[in-house]
Design a protein around this motif. Structure first.
Motif, PDB file in Angstrom:
ATOM      1  N   ILE A  86      28.688  69.931  72.046  1.00 56.24           N
ATOM      2  CA  ILE A  86      28.030  71.047  72.489  1.00 56.24           C
ATOM      3  C   ILE A  86      29.003  72.362  72.216  1.00 56.24           C
ATOM      4  O   ILE A  86      28.258  72.690  70.847  1.00 56.24           O
ATOM      5  CB  ILE A  86      27.663  71.203  73.772  1.00 56.24           C
ATOM      6  N   ILE A  87      30.209  72.531  72.238  1.00 53.43           N
ATOM      7  CA  ILE A  87      31.582  73.366  71.590  1.00 53.43           C
ATOM      8  C   ILE A  87      31.501  73.180  70.459  1.00 53.43           C
ATOM      9  O   ILE A  87      31.130  74.770  70.067  1.00 53.43           O
ATOM     10  CB  ILE A  87      32.416  73.537  73.167  1.00 53.43           C
ATOM     11  N   LEU A  88      31.335  72.089  70.053  1.00 51.30           N
ATOM     12  CA  LEU A  88      31.577  72.112  68.665  1.00 51.30           C
ATOM     13  C   LEU A  88      30.629  72.473  67.356  1.00 51.30           C
ATOM     14  O   LEU A  88      31.017  72.875  66.612  1.00 51.30           O
ATOM     15  CB  LEU A  88      31.704  70.166  68.314  1.00 51.30           C
ATOM     16  N   VAL A  89      29.416  71.712  67.932  1.00 54.40           N
ATOM     17  CA  VAL A  89      28.165  72.322  67.252  1.00 54.40           C
ATOM     18  C   VAL A  89      28.144  73.957  67.380  1.00 54.40           C
ATOM     19  O   VAL A  89      27.555  74.599  66.124  1.00 54.40           O
ATOM     20  CB  VAL A  89      27.258  71.600  67.659  1.00 54.40           C
ATOM     21  N   GLY A  90      28.069  74.143  68.783  1.00 56.36           N
ATOM     22  CA  GLY A  90      28.378  76.129  68.554  1.00 56.36           C
ATOM     23  C   GLY A  90      29.300  76.377  68.171  1.00 56.36           C
ATOM     24  O   GLY A  90      28.907  77.744  67.359  1.00 56.36           O
ATOM     25  N   SER A  91      30.123  76.052  67.979  1.00 56.28           N
ATOM     26  CA  SER A  91      31.246  76.544  66.931  1.00 56.28           C
ATOM     27  C   SER A  91      30.969  76.359  65.682  1.00 56.28           C
ATOM     28  O   SER A  91      31.748  77.876  64.757  1.00 56.28           O
ATOM     29  CB  SER A  91      32.832  76.124  67.383  1.00 56.28           C
ATOM     30  N   VAL A  96      29.813  79.295  60.966  1.00 56.83           N
ATOM     31  CA  VAL A  96      28.889  79.644  59.662  1.00 56.83           C
ATOM     32  C   VAL A  96      28.929  81.269  59.559  1.00 56.83           C
ATOM     33  O   VAL A  96      28.846  82.011  58.215  1.00 56.83           O
ATOM     34  CB  VAL A  96      28.084  78.865  59.148  1.00 56.83           C
ATOM     35  N   ALA A  97      28.180  82.001  60.494  1.00 58.89           N
ATOM     36  CA  ALA A  97      27.544  82.840  60.669  1.00 58.89           C
ATOM     37  C   ALA A  97      28.510  83.870  60.158  1.00 58.89           C
ATOM     38  O   ALA A  97      28.630  84.723  59.942  1.00 58.89           O
ATOM     39  CB  ALA A  97      27.222  82.930  62.088  1.00 58.89           C
ATOM     40  N   THR A  98      29.783  83.689  60.621  1.00 58.01           N
ATOM     41  CA  THR A  98      30.953  84.721  60.369  1.00 58.01           C
ATOM     42  C   THR A  98      31.153  84.852  59.139  1.00 58.01           C
ATOM     43  O   THR A  98      31.695  85.675  59.287  1.00 58.01           O
ATOM     44  CB  THR A  98      32.497  83.724  61.591  1.00 58.01           C
ATOM     45  N   GLY A 116      28.517  92.016  72.946  1.00 55.13           N
ATOM     46  CA  GLY A 116      29.151  92.854  73.050  1.00 55.13           C
ATOM     47  C   GLY A 116      30.663  92.185  72.930  1.00 55.13           C
ATOM     48  O   GLY A 116      31.874  93.401  73.108  1.00 55.13           O
ATOM     49  N   PHE A 117      30.711  91.215  72.629  1.00 57.44           N
ATOM     50  CA  PHE A 117      32.412  90.908  72.980  1.00 57.44           C
ATOM     51  C   PHE A 117      33.270  90.013  71.887  1.00 57.44           C
ATOM     52  O   PHE A 117      31.727  89.231  70.782  1.00 57.44           O
ATOM     53  CB  PHE A 117      32.113  88.790  73.575  1.00 57.44           C
ATOM     54  N   SER A 118      34.080  90.460  71.398  1.00 53.87           N
ATOM     55  CA  SER A 118      34.661  89.490  69.857  1.00 53.87           C
ATOM     56  C   SER A 118      35.090  88.442  70.345  1.00 53.87           C
ATOM     57  O   SER A 118      36.051  88.072  70.622  1.00 53.87           O
ATOM     58  CB  SER A 118      35.465  90.841  69.195  1.00 53.87           C
ATOM     59  N   LEU A 119      34.508  87.438  69.703  1.00 55.69           N
ATOM     60  CA  LEU A 119      35.231  85.716  69.896  1.00 55.69           C
ATOM     61  C   LEU A 119      35.385  85.327  68.730  1.00 55.69           C
ATOM     62  O   LEU A 119      35.454  85.752  67.260  1.00 55.69           O
ATOM     63  CB  LEU A 119      33.836  85.090  70.023  1.00 55.69           C
ATOM     64  N   GLN A 120      36.754  84.486  68.390  1.00 58.05           N
ATOM     65  CA  GLN A 120      36.726  83.901  67.303  1.00 58.05           C
ATOM     66  C   GLN A 120      36.423  82.078  67.774  1.00 58.05           C
ATOM     67  O   GLN A 120      37.698  81.480  68.326  1.00 58.05           O
ATOM     68  CB  GLN A 120      38.455  83.989  66.927  1.00 58.05           C
ATOM     69  N   PRO A 121      35.656  81.954  66.991  1.00 56.11           N
ATOM     70  CA  PRO A 121      34.971  80.623  66.859  1.00 56.11           C
ATOM     71  C   PRO A 121      35.508  79.373  66.373  1.00 56.11           C
ATOM     72  O   PRO A 121      35.558  78.493  67.526  1.00 56.11           O
ATOM     73  CB  PRO A 121      33.992  80.775  66.037  1.00 56.11           C
ATOM     74  N   SER A 122      36.663  79.557  66.334  1.00 53.99           N
ATOM     75  CA  SER A 122      37.606  78.818  65.226  1.00 53.99           C
ATOM     76  C   SER A 122      38.996  78.037  66.516  1.00 53.99           C
ATOM     77  O   SER A 122      39.157  76.945  66.767  1.00 53.99           O
ATOM     78  CB  SER A 122      38.906  78.739  63.897  1.00 53.99           C
ATOM     79  N   GLU A 123      38.822  79.041  67.513  1.00 57.72           N
ATOM     80  CA  GLU A 123      40.023  78.661  69.024  1.00 57.72           C
ATOM     81  C   GLU A 123      38.630  77.552  69.699  1.00 57.72           C
ATOM     82  O   GLU A 123      39.749  76.905  70.045  1.00 57.72           O
ATOM     83  CB  GLU A 123      39.790  79.994  69.588  1.00 57.72           C
ATOM     84  N   LYS A 126      38.866  73.451  68.348  1.00 59.53           N
ATOM     85  CA  LYS A 126      39.934  73.037  68.118  1.00 59.53           C
ATOM     86  C   LYS A 126      39.785  72.556  69.283  1.00 59.53           C
ATOM     87  O   LYS A 126      39.611  70.869  69.375  1.00 59.53           O
ATOM     88  CB  LYS A 126      41.427  73.377  68.038  1.00 59.53           C
ATOM     89  N   PRO A 127      39.646  72.476  70.529  1.00 61.91           N
ATOM     90  CA  PRO A 127      39.671  71.378  71.026  1.00 61.91           C
ATOM     91  C   PRO A 127      38.572  70.106  71.582  1.00 61.91           C
ATOM     92  O   PRO A 127      38.491  69.315  71.437  1.00 61.91           O
ATOM     93  CB  PRO A 127      39.830  72.053  72.954  1.00 61.91           C
ATOM     94  N   ALA A 128      37.351  71.010  71.536  1.00 59.19           N
ATOM     95  CA  ALA A 128      36.251  70.159  70.862  1.00 59.19           C
ATOM     96  C   ALA A 128      36.225  69.421  69.933  1.00 59.19           C
ATOM     97  O   ALA A 128      36.194  67.981  70.180  1.00 59.19           O
ATOM     98  CB  ALA A 128      35.148  70.873  70.706  1.00 59.19           C
TER      99      ALA A 128
END
Length: 386
Positions: A86-91, A96-98, A116-123, A126-128
């Motif tokens: 789930i985390i892998l697919v979401g990331s 892609v959206a980024t 309202g939160f800034s996220l770095q999907p590539s982080e 990695k674990p996923a």
């Protein structure tokens, strides 16, 4: 203290978790919070924030990060696999959206704003990525007719393409090391080893030839010419600290380091607390890697063995890259020091990986039962029961 005779989720968790690994992860988080007081006020003042802006931000992310790590450590291996998918697919979807709606910073698009939160999907990738690749390799190892190796290779290619598009060559290299390490554990042939080594060299040369930011960083590292101010200041801070440091709050060079609270927090630790304290930090990372690999060596389940090894390899290599840049042993690369550098996405994502490790290294009754059955008297290791 929880009694051994008690029964329940908390008691079972307490007596089956690797408490040494848990303590090591929490110790790194505590060190990171302490160093935020030393590293971030100067950065906040330069940016026009309150002096303790980044300290408060670091503190805000500590509680949810710890909750994520502890919560995931309760999961079974099957739940870990499902969550990783789930985390892998979401990331991947967010990466892609980024590329289209992400926030640009220093010529790259690695962050996306959600609620309202800034996220770095590539982080979070990695674990996923490590867990899903471990599952794919394990399935192929168990059932050779399943093309798990092929799917893991395709997954790496997709992830690498998205990372390079941001661009983020350093994270691409890190994923490649993790993927190759798990593949090696899965029993790749020497032909594959030679082929992948050649592909890695070719990829590095191609990146140097076609990616200007990679070319610039490598040239600056090799020649010492160009804008090397930040890495030079980082090295100078380490030299200033000596063995015992200048003392808490007494650092001078750190005040000129633009990324002292993130990429170069190791230099701040050296300047104010000394090389001996930095060696203690390195020892904690080494302990996590070695203890994780020890668990992997003793594990009989292929998935758990590959996943734990891949996850601790990821943490270990990321720390090596961060420290290597600070010591001017590697070209500059914006990569955080796990659980120590400031950064919400980095801390939470690393705690996801830590939770996966703690969950997969727990001592479970069903695991012991399988091992007892596997090593019955008169049966050699590796020979199944009749």
């Amino acid at each position: 203290m929880v009694s051994r005779v008690q029964r329940g989720p908390i008691a079972d968790w307490f007596w089956t978790i690797d408490r040494w690994l848990l303590a090591a992860f929490i110790a790194l988080m505590g060190i990171g919070f302490m160093l935020s007081f030393a590293a971030s006020p100067a950065v906040a003042d330069r940016l026009g924030y309150d002096s303790f802006h980044f300290v408060r931000r670091h503190a805000i992310f500590l509680a949810p990060s710890l909750a994520v790590m502890i919560g995931l450590s309760f999961c079974s291996p099957r739940m870990i696999r499902r969550l990783a998918v789930i985390i892998l697919v979401g990331s991947l979807m967010m990466m892609v959206a980024t590329l289209f709606i992400g926030t640009a910073n220093n010529g790259s698009r690695r962050w996306i704003v959600l609620a309202g939160f800034s996220l770095q999907p590539s982080e979070f990738l990695k674990p996923a990525f490590a867990v899903v690749c471990a599952w794919l390799f394990a399935e192929h190892h168990r059932y050779p007719e399943i093309p798990g190796n092929l799917f893991a290779g395709l997954l790496f290619i997709i992830s690498a393409v998205l990372l390079i598009a941001q661009p983020d060559f350093g994270q691409t290299v890190l994923l490649g090391i993790v993927w190759g390490g798990i593949f090696f554990m899965a029993g790749m042939s020497w032909i594959w080893i030679a082929g992948l080594a050649g592909a890695g060299v070719a990829g590095f040369l191609a990146a140097y030839a076609w990616l200007p930011h990679v070319t610039s960083r490598i040239d600056r590292f090799l020649t010492g010419e160009g804008d090397n101010l930040q890495v030079e200041l980082a090295a100078k801070a380490i030299q200033q600290g000596g063995l015992f440091g200048l003392g808490p709050g007494e650092g001078i060079v750190k005040r000129r380091l633009p990324d002292s609270h993130t990429d170069f927090v190791f230099s701040v630790a050296a300047e104010e607390f000394g090389i001996l304290f930095c060696m203690f930090i390195v020892a904690i990372f080494a302990f996590i890697v070695l203890r994780g690999l020890t668990h992997a060596y003793r594990e009989r389940d292929d998935f758990a063995r590959f996943a734990v090894a891949g996850l601790v390899l990821q943490i270990g290599m990321q720390s090596i890259i961060n420290i290597g840049v600070a010591l001017q042993l590697m070209p500059a690369k914006g990569m955080t020091l796990p659980l120590i550098s400031a950064g919400g996405s980095s801390m939470i994502a690393t705690c996801v990986g830590a939770g996966f490790i703690l969950a997969l290294t727990r001592h479970r009754p069903e695991k012991r039962a399988r091992q007892d059955h596997f090593f019955q008297p008169g049966r050699s290791r590796g020979v199944p029961a009749e």
